[in-house]
Motif scaffolding. Structure first.
Motif, PDB file in Angstrom:
ATOM      1  N   ALA A  76       0.791  -1.238   0.000  1.00  0.00           N
ATOM      2  CA  ALA A  76       0.000   0.000   0.000  1.00  0.00           C
ATOM      3  C   ALA A  76       0.824   1.288   0.000  1.00  0.00           C
ATOM      4  O   ALA A  76       0.542   2.196  -0.793  1.00  0.00           O
ATOM      5  CB  ALA A  76      -0.973  -0.014   1.169  1.00  0.00           C
ATOM      6  N   PRO A  77       1.850   1.435   0.885  1.00  0.00           N
ATOM      7  CA  PRO A  77       2.574   2.712   0.918  1.00  0.00           C
ATOM      8  C   PRO A  77       3.213   3.091  -0.413  1.00  0.00           C
ATOM      9  O   PRO A  77       3.225   4.270  -0.783  1.00  0.00           O
ATOM     10  CB  PRO A  77       3.645   2.468   2.000  1.00  0.00           C
ATOM     11  N   VAL A  78       3.755   2.113  -1.138  1.00  0.00           N
ATOM     12  CA  VAL A  78       4.407   2.412  -2.422  1.00  0.00           C
ATOM     13  C   VAL A  78       3.373   2.689  -3.504  1.00  0.00           C
ATOM     14  O   VAL A  78       3.525   3.619  -4.309  1.00  0.00           O
ATOM     15  CB  VAL A  78       5.322   1.246  -2.852  1.00  0.00           C
ATOM     16  N   LEU A  79       2.310   1.905  -3.525  1.00  0.00           N
ATOM     17  CA  LEU A  79       1.293   2.069  -4.565  1.00  0.00           C
ATOM     18  C   LEU A  79       0.595   3.421  -4.482  1.00  0.00           C
ATOM     19  O   LEU A  79       0.145   3.959  -5.508  1.00  0.00           O
ATOM     20  CB  LEU A  79       0.270   0.938  -4.493  1.00  0.00           C
ATOM     21  N   THR A  80       0.472   3.983  -3.269  1.00  0.00           N
ATOM     22  CA  THR A  80      -0.169   5.299  -3.143  1.00  0.00           C
ATOM     23  C   THR A  80       0.635   6.400  -3.826  1.00  0.00           C
ATOM     24  O   THR A  80       0.115   7.492  -4.061  1.00  0.00           O
ATOM     25  CB  THR A  80      -0.368   5.680  -1.661  1.00  0.00           C
ATOM     26  N   MET A  81       1.892   6.098  -4.169  1.00  0.00           N
ATOM     27  CA  MET A  81       2.710   7.086  -4.872  1.00  0.00           C
ATOM     28  C   MET A  81       2.373   7.153  -6.359  1.00  0.00           C
ATOM     29  O   MET A  81       2.679   8.153  -7.027  1.00  0.00           O
ATOM     30  CB  MET A  81       4.201   6.749  -4.706  1.00  0.00           C
ATOM     31  N   VAL A  82       1.757   6.096  -6.899  1.00  0.00           N
ATOM     32  CA  VAL A  82       1.449   6.068  -8.335  1.00  0.00           C
ATOM     33  C   VAL A  82      -0.045   5.904  -8.600  1.00  0.00           C
ATOM     34  O   VAL A  82      -0.483   5.976  -9.738  1.00  0.00           O
ATOM     35  CB  VAL A  82       2.213   4.920  -9.041  1.00  0.00           C
ATOM     36  N   MET A  83      -0.836   5.690  -7.537  1.00  0.00           N
ATOM     37  CA  MET A  83      -2.275   5.533  -7.665  1.00  0.00           C
ATOM     38  C   MET A  83      -2.960   6.389  -6.610  1.00  0.00           C
ATOM     39  O   MET A  83      -2.340   6.784  -5.629  1.00  0.00           O
ATOM     40  CB  MET A  83      -2.691   4.059  -7.479  1.00  0.00           C
ATOM     41  N   GLY A  84      -4.236   6.661  -6.792  1.00  0.00           N
ATOM     42  CA  GLY A  84      -4.993   7.386  -5.796  1.00  0.00           C
ATOM     43  C   GLY A  84      -5.200   6.535  -4.554  1.00  0.00           C
ATOM     44  O   GLY A  84      -5.143   5.304  -4.629  1.00  0.00           O
ATOM     45  N   PRO A  85      -5.453   7.155  -3.395  1.00  0.00           N
ATOM     46  CA  PRO A  85      -5.642   6.393  -2.143  1.00  0.00           C
ATOM     47  C   PRO A  85      -6.770   5.372  -2.229  1.00  0.00           C
ATOM     48  O   PRO A  85      -6.615   4.231  -1.782  1.00  0.00           O
ATOM     49  CB  PRO A  85      -5.963   7.493  -1.127  1.00  0.00           C
TER      50      PRO A  85
END
Length: 248
Positions: A32-41
């Motif tokens: 989750a922490p990394v994906l929030t950098m390239v996707m919306g919350p």
């Protein structure tokens, strides 16, 4: 399809699947922490849940017959109970302050366990319900559910095969309930995210395959060290996320 998002998602889901296959937890904690950098919350939450269900279905099949139904059910029940006050507290408290509290707690407990300062739990049923309660509580307030249960089972010195299987089934129940709640509430809009999950499936399968190989090559001591490392990473990331949220 955005190839940059696809590449990042594939790499992080490979890592998340690998470590969650080895330890039985930590999928969302890592992804989750990394994906929030390239996707919306919101997209990240739904995508992690979809991908997590896929991963856990594979691992449930692999660990069938290795887990303890009483342990899984009583811990999962505690988790469901913890969600209720957690959801209420989220309405009246700052989520970032809760993340800071959880991050500090995880770091302190990890340090104590590393120093072998672990109190003996005489009533295991109460301990498992309590661990499940904290898992559900922090899942509702911070989306972090794995560490409380993982730390408790580690404190029991539970054998690694049993510990991993129990956690896989506990968190699988939670994932299915969460996904089901999205459908019931009518908030599930995951057409593109389902497609993305299928695109990253090879990376997930590779992470699972290598994780299985790693799991059967490590001993109990190394298993505990890896599990504590995942909790430590989660504690640092949770603390950092909370501090960042307060400052901004």
């Amino acid at each position: 399809m955005d190839y940059f998002v696809l590449t990042v998602a594939s790499l992080i889901l490979f890592a998340a699947t690998f470590f969650s296959t080895v330890t039985g937890f930590g999928f969302a904690l890592i992804a989750a922490p990394v994906l929030t950098m390239v996707m919306g919350p919101k997209e990240t939450v739904v995508f992690v849940i979809i991908a997590g269900v896929i991963v856990r279905v594979i691992m449930m099949w692999r660990t069938w017959g290795e887990f303890e139904w009483p342990t899984v059910l009583i811990t999962a029940a505690g988790s469901l109970l913890g969600i209720i006050p957690g959801a209420y507290l989220l309405k009246v408290a700052d989520a970032n302050h809760l993340k800071i509290l959880l991050g500090i707690a995880l770091l302190l407990v990890t340090l104590l366990m590393e120093l072998n300062f672990v109190p003996e739990v005489k009533n295991k049923k109460l301990g498992r319900v309590s661990a499940g309660f904290l898992s559900g509580f922090f899942s509702a307030t911070t989306s972090i559910s794995g560490p409380p249960i993982a730390l408790y089972f580690l404190s029991e010195n539970m054998e690694k095969n049993l510990l991993r299987a129990n956690m896989i089934w506990i968190f699988a129940i939670g994932s299915f309930c969460t996904l089901g709640s999205f459908f019931v509430a009518g908030t599930f809009q995951g057409g593109n995210l389902i497609a993305l999950s299928l695109y990253v499936l090879p990376a997930v399968l590779l992470g699972w395959w290598l994780g299985e190989k790693m799991f059967f090559r490590i001993n109990q001591h190394l298993f505990k060290r890896i599990a504590l490392l995942v909790v430590l990473i989660g504690g640092v990331m949770t603390l950092g996320s909370g501090i960042n949220g307060v400052l901004h």
